[in-house]
Design a protein around this motif. Structure first.
Motif, PDB file in Angstrom:
ATOM      1  N   THR A 195      -0.258  11.116   2.743  1.00 59.62           N
ATOM      2  CA  THR A 195      -0.288  10.295   1.854  1.00 59.62           C
ATOM      3  C   THR A 195      -2.006  10.220   1.402  1.00 59.62           C
ATOM      4  O   THR A 195      -2.239  10.912   0.725  1.00 59.62           O
ATOM      5  CB  THR A 195      -0.469   9.110   2.550  1.00 59.62           C
TER       6      THR A 195
ATOM      7  N   ASN B  19      -3.941   7.740   0.647  1.00 60.95           N
ATOM      8  CA  ASN B  19      -4.152   6.634   1.074  1.00 60.95           C
ATOM      9  C   ASN B  19      -5.809   6.618   1.655  1.00 60.95           C
ATOM     10  O   ASN B  19      -6.551   5.692   2.039  1.00 60.95           O
ATOM     11  CB  ASN B  19      -3.582   6.040   2.676  1.00 60.95           C
TER      12      ASN B  19
ATOM     13  N   VAL C 144      -7.661   8.229   4.518  1.00 62.46           N
ATOM     14  CA  VAL C 144      -7.391   7.767   4.883  1.00 62.46           C
ATOM     15  C   VAL C 144      -9.065   7.937   6.508  1.00 62.46           C
ATOM     16  O   VAL C 144      -9.809   8.628   6.192  1.00 62.46           O
ATOM     17  CB  VAL C 144      -6.537   9.258   6.817  1.00 62.46           C
TER      18      VAL C 144
ATOM     19  N   ASP D  61      -8.357  -1.919  12.048  1.00 62.03           N
ATOM     20  CA  ASP D  61      -9.161  -0.868  10.322  1.00 62.03           C
ATOM     21  C   ASP D  61     -11.029  -2.667  10.243  1.00 62.03           C
ATOM     22  O   ASP D  61     -10.116  -3.409   9.188  1.00 62.03           O
ATOM     23  CB  ASP D  61      -8.375  -1.829   9.340  1.00 62.03           C
TER      24      ASP D  61
ATOM     25  N   ASP E  82     -14.022   9.931   4.161  1.00 59.23           N
ATOM     26  CA  ASP E  82     -12.506   9.302   4.262  1.00 59.23           C
ATOM     27  C   ASP E  82     -11.532  10.543   4.337  1.00 59.23           C
ATOM     28  O   ASP E  82     -11.962  11.632   2.958  1.00 59.23           O
ATOM     29  CB  ASP E  82     -11.930   8.490   3.194  1.00 59.23           C
TER      30      ASP E  82
ATOM     31  N   ALA F 196       1.295  -2.611   6.388  1.00 60.58           N
ATOM     32  CA  ALA F 196       1.865  -1.264   7.165  1.00 60.58           C
ATOM     33  C   ALA F 196       1.942  -0.812   8.109  1.00 60.58           C
ATOM     34  O   ALA F 196       2.781   0.207   8.451  1.00 60.58           O
ATOM     35  CB  ALA F 196       0.844  -0.581   6.054  1.00 60.58           C
TER      36      ALA F 196
ATOM     37  N   TYR G 165      -0.311   5.317   7.063  1.00 64.79           N
ATOM     38  CA  TYR G 165      -1.702   6.529   6.335  1.00 64.79           C
ATOM     39  C   TYR G 165      -1.882   8.214   6.341  1.00 64.79           C
ATOM     40  O   TYR G 165      -1.772   9.060   5.412  1.00 64.79           O
ATOM     41  CB  TYR G 165      -3.477   5.972   6.096  1.00 64.79           C
TER      42      TYR G 165
END
Length: 134
Positions: free
Chosen positions: A42, A44, A46, A54, A64, A85, A119
């Motif tokens: 993805t 996103n 992570v 989170d 990330d 999500a 994610y």
């Protein structure tokens, strides 16, 4: 095991590259669950967390990870919801960052980290029953 015997070497190699095949032993002091490389698919970015929820204060402090990186996982939990999500988190033992920054691999032997499964790869390992619940 029958499935593994049916796979051709090229198919087995492709699955291993995609992180769909697991190793026979764990690389950490854990409960003996097999490990699986989950390739990040993805965009996103992570985050890596101390606990399966989170919050900025809960982040480990690692950069990330992004599309093309991977995380070594062994199980999942249903924990902190992230927007709409979902709430599935992978127990994470290694983080492998993609090029161009180099293939930096960060290891944990005890006290695992957590990554948000949707994610990472749309929670593919969870939805396809590849990794068990923790």
């Amino acid at each position: 095991m029958k499935l593994r015997r049916l796979l051709t070497p090229s198919v087995a190699a492709a699955l291993a590259v995609l992180g769909l095949a697991g190793s026979a032993t764990s690389a950490h002091a854990g409960d003996g669950l097999p490990d699986y490389w989950a390739v990040i698919t993805t965009d996103n970015h992570v985050g890596v967390y101390w606990q399966p929820y989170d919050t900025p204060a809960n982040k480990v402090g690692l950069t990330d990870d992004s599309n093309g990186g991977s995380v070594l996982i062994d199980c999942w939990v249903s924990a902190g919801q992230v927007g709409t999500a979902g709430d599935v988190w992978y127990r994470t033992w290694k983080v492998n960052y993609p090029p161009p920054g180099g293939a930096t691999v960060t290891d944990r032997d005890t006290n695992p980290w957590w990554t948000f499964a949707p994610y990472v790869n749309g929670a593919w390992h969870f939805h396809n029953h590849i990794v068990p619940p923790c």
